[in-house]
Motif scaffolding. Structure first.
Motif, PDB file in Angstrom:
ATOM      1  N   UNK A   1     -28.258  38.982  25.881  1.00  0.00           N
ATOM      2  CA  UNK A   1     -27.572  39.857  24.927  1.00  0.00           C
ATOM      3  C   UNK A   1     -27.783  39.374  23.496  1.00  0.00           C
ATOM      4  N   UNK A   2     -27.749  38.058  23.310  1.00  0.00           N
ATOM      5  CA  UNK A   2     -27.992  37.511  21.970  1.00  0.00           C
ATOM      6  C   UNK A   2     -29.419  37.805  21.526  1.00  0.00           C
TER       7      UNK A   2
ATOM      8  N   UNK B   1     -34.045  29.154  16.946  1.00  0.00           N
ATOM      9  CA  UNK B   1     -34.977  28.182  16.386  1.00  0.00           C
ATOM     10  C   UNK B   1     -36.409  28.473  16.823  1.00  0.00           C
ATOM     11  N   UNK B   2     -36.615  28.774  18.100  1.00  0.00           N
ATOM     12  CA  UNK B   2     -37.963  29.042  18.611  1.00  0.00           C
ATOM     13  C   UNK B   2     -38.531  30.300  17.967  1.00  0.00           C
ATOM     14  N   UNK B   3     -37.721  31.360  17.881  1.00  0.00           N
ATOM     15  CA  UNK B   3     -38.189  32.606  17.276  1.00  0.00           C
ATOM     16  C   UNK B   3     -38.507  32.423  15.792  1.00  0.00           C
TER      17      UNK B   3
ATOM     18  N   UNK C   1     -35.073  40.073  19.860  1.00  0.00           N
ATOM     19  CA  UNK C   1     -36.169  40.510  20.719  1.00  0.00           C
ATOM     20  C   UNK C   1     -36.515  41.953  20.370  1.00  0.00           C
ATOM     21  N   UNK C   2     -37.778  42.200  20.055  1.00  0.00           N
ATOM     22  CA  UNK C   2     -38.200  43.543  19.650  1.00  0.00           C
ATOM     23  C   UNK C   2     -38.627  44.418  20.817  1.00  0.00           C
ATOM     24  N   UNK C   3     -38.625  43.869  22.036  1.00  0.00           N
ATOM     25  CA  UNK C   3     -39.032  44.652  23.203  1.00  0.00           C
ATOM     26  C   UNK C   3     -37.830  45.435  23.729  1.00  0.00           C
TER      27      UNK C   3
END
Length: 217
Positions: free
Chosen positions: A57-58, A111-113, A183-185
């Motif tokens: 959800x985040x 952080x990863x994104x 997330x853009x998907x």
């Protein structure tokens, strides 16, 4: 990276500060061992339930928002610890399961994104995670001394009041300095991710072993 590590280590310190004194605080409130055990079970059960999908959800609605929500929940939960009422404390434990799930998903995924959106080399990620692990260990030790001092000043509620202050500081930093990423998907659903996750776990025993190691630890 240094600034990010300061924020993450501060957040981990919030968790280390209060953890060792939860039982002591409930015992101080004259709850029975059975009642205290029930409070803990509610917290762990809530984390188990919400942890299965809160990270997804985040990812969908915003990782920065997930981090900010964690801070707000921690402020509310630690304020509830001041109330000597089983119903209030149970609600706090329930919310604690949500905040714990956010702690171990939103910060890392943000952080990863962010790392990838800025085009940094992938190999730097392992270095950042390594610093986080070392910082986590150091913060656990320091938090122990600080929490003991807070108990001397305010009693068993001291570490929880300090956790409220640190959570508020992190919330302000995140809101004013972090950018949002998600997330853009859009075609993925939370329930639709379960078969994908299970397939990855089943096809790579290392993932399953890491899961069992963390669970048993």
């Amino acid at each position: 990276i240094t600034f990010l590590l300061i924020v993450v280590i501060t957040v981990l310190s919030v968790d280390w500060l209060q953890g060792p004194y939860v039982y002591a605080l409930y015992a101080h409130y004259k709850f029975t061992r059975g009642e205290i055990a029930f409070l803990f079970i509610v917290g762990f059960g809530s984390s188990m339930v919400f942890g299965t999908f809160i990270g997804s959800l985040a990812d969908r609605y915003g990782r920065k928002g997930g981090v900010a929500l964690f801070c707000l929940l921690e402020i509310a939960i630690n304020c509830m610890e001041e109330v000597e009422d089983m119903r209030v404390l149970l609600f706090g434990r329930l919310l604690g399961g949500i905040s714990t799930s956010l702690l171990f998903t939103s910060f890392e995924s943000w952080m990863v994104a962010e790392h990838r959106s800025r085009g940094y080399p992938e190999k730097w990620l392992s270095t950042t995670f390594g610093y986080c692990q070392v910082g986590n260990g150091i913060s656990a030790i320091v938090a122990g001394f600080v929490a003991e001092y807070a108990v001397g000043m305010f009693g068993n509620i001291g570490p929880f009041r300090l956790a409220v202050l640190l959570s508020a500081i992190v919330f302000f930093i995140v809101i004013t300095t972090w950018t949002e990423n998600r997330d853009t998907q859009e075609n993925k659903t939370v329930l639709g991710l379960f078969p994908v996750a299970w397939e990855k776990i089943w096809n790579d025993p290392r993932i399953m072993l890491i899961g069992f190691t963390n669970a048993l630890f």
